[in-house]
Design an enzyme around this catalytic site. Sequence first.
Site, PDB file in Angstrom:
ATOM      1  N   ASP A   1       0.831  -1.207   0.000  1.00 30.85           N
ATOM      2  CA  ASP A   1       0.000   0.000   0.000  1.00 30.85           C
ATOM      3  C   ASP A   1       0.867   1.259   0.000  1.00 30.85           C
ATOM      4  O   ASP A   1       2.100   1.185  -0.010  1.00 30.85           O
ATOM      5  CB  ASP A   1      -0.933  -0.053   1.215  1.00 30.85           C
ATOM      6  CG  ASP A   1      -2.336   0.436   0.884  1.00 30.85           C
ATOM      7  OD1 ASP A   1      -2.488   1.256  -0.046  1.00 30.85           O
ATOM      8  OD2 ASP A   1      -3.284   0.001   1.563  1.00 30.85           O
TER       9      ASP A   1
ATOM     10  N   ASP B   1     -10.186   2.903  -3.596  1.00 31.03           N
ATOM     11  CA  ASP B   1     -10.819   1.720  -3.027  1.00 31.03           C
ATOM     12  C   ASP B   1     -12.248   1.552  -3.542  1.00 31.03           C
ATOM     13  O   ASP B   1     -12.993   2.525  -3.663  1.00 31.03           O
ATOM     14  CB  ASP B   1     -10.867   1.806  -1.500  1.00 31.03           C
ATOM     15  CG  ASP B   1      -9.489   1.678  -0.869  1.00 31.03           C
ATOM     16  OD1 ASP B   1      -8.526   1.384  -1.608  1.00 31.03           O
ATOM     17  OD2 ASP B   1      -9.384   1.879   0.347  1.00 31.03           O
TER      18      ASP B   1
END
Length: 387
Positions: A146, A203
């Site tokens: 990430d 997301d």
Amino acid sequence: MLFFSLIILILFNFIYSLDNGLGKTPQMGWNSWNHFGCSINETIIRSTTDALISTGLAQAGYTYVNIDDCWASSRDTKTNFIIPDPIGFPSGIASLADYVHSRGLLFGLYSDAGYNTCAGRPGSFGYEEIDAHVYAQWKVDYLKYDNCHSFLTNKTIKERYERMRDALNHTGRPIFYSACEWGDMLPALWFRTIANSWRTTGDINDHWLSMLLNIDINDLFADFAAPHGFNDPDMLEIGNDGMTLNEYRTHMSLWSIAKAPLLIGCDVRTISKESLEILTNSEVIAVNQDSLGIQGKKKRIDLVYNTEVWAGPLADGSKAVLAFNRANNITQTILVLFTDLGWQLTSQVKVRDLWLHKDLGEFQGNYTAYNIESHGVQMLKMTLITL
């Protein structure tokens, strides 16, 4: 000059890919985040592993069991080794990986290219070599990486993701490298030499408009995906109950034709029969896992009726095709022109419905998809008949 340099960079990254032997087709498996978030522990991971097998999902190809954020707690002050959360993972990560492997599946973890993960756990920036070798010792097969808490690193995104790529390669263990940079710096244009897949979007959320936004953005970069390097519009929401079964079928169809990673994001221990049927459709999965590895994309858009035709080539010379009704509250008919697929107006084509597992016949010049529900698709395999 800047434009010319960009073209050279794009061509270089399209020709060359991360050479770790992984990602010949998009990854398939399960990830903990969409359903569980930080509420994870080793019991959930073990029972999920068992459920992937008992439901037939593993046999269908979903082989990675991936823990997302919140598995780590701190670093050892002497060795700098990452320490798993002692409450959620008292047996340790190596033991959990051994269990997943004993069931014939693959094991994945999560880390971050910043000082901390998105949930505030220890990140890997500055510890890439240490973390990669610990992962290898634990027999990790997959790393999702990430990009939170990275603004103080004074390193570019490219540098930070390359550091972990190199560290993983130094271990000698094949570890699938999934970059989650959210598409901010258009990674599809230059990530092929860095990772096996890269997020093209923010997301996903479990509702129709979020799913559409992600696949629409992902489609912009269709020409940059190929074996060993795939665009990632984020994980599947099928089974989380935020969309209808018809919308989930569309979700699965779009991700499959777009050669997106198929990472289940629901609780497979309690999955419904209907959601399971969507996720295990062998003919739809075969499109996603086709060895040619070329991403399907939009071929025709009708802004008046809000319909689309998507298509992509398959290794056997046929085409995967979606007749997609994006409109709200109206059933529609969608025309698929064979010229949009690169065939002649006079071409004779055999058509098969992949959701119904049914041959629909032979057609010349075009095919008409009748009665496509609102937010629905007809997913087809079209094969040119040579006389």
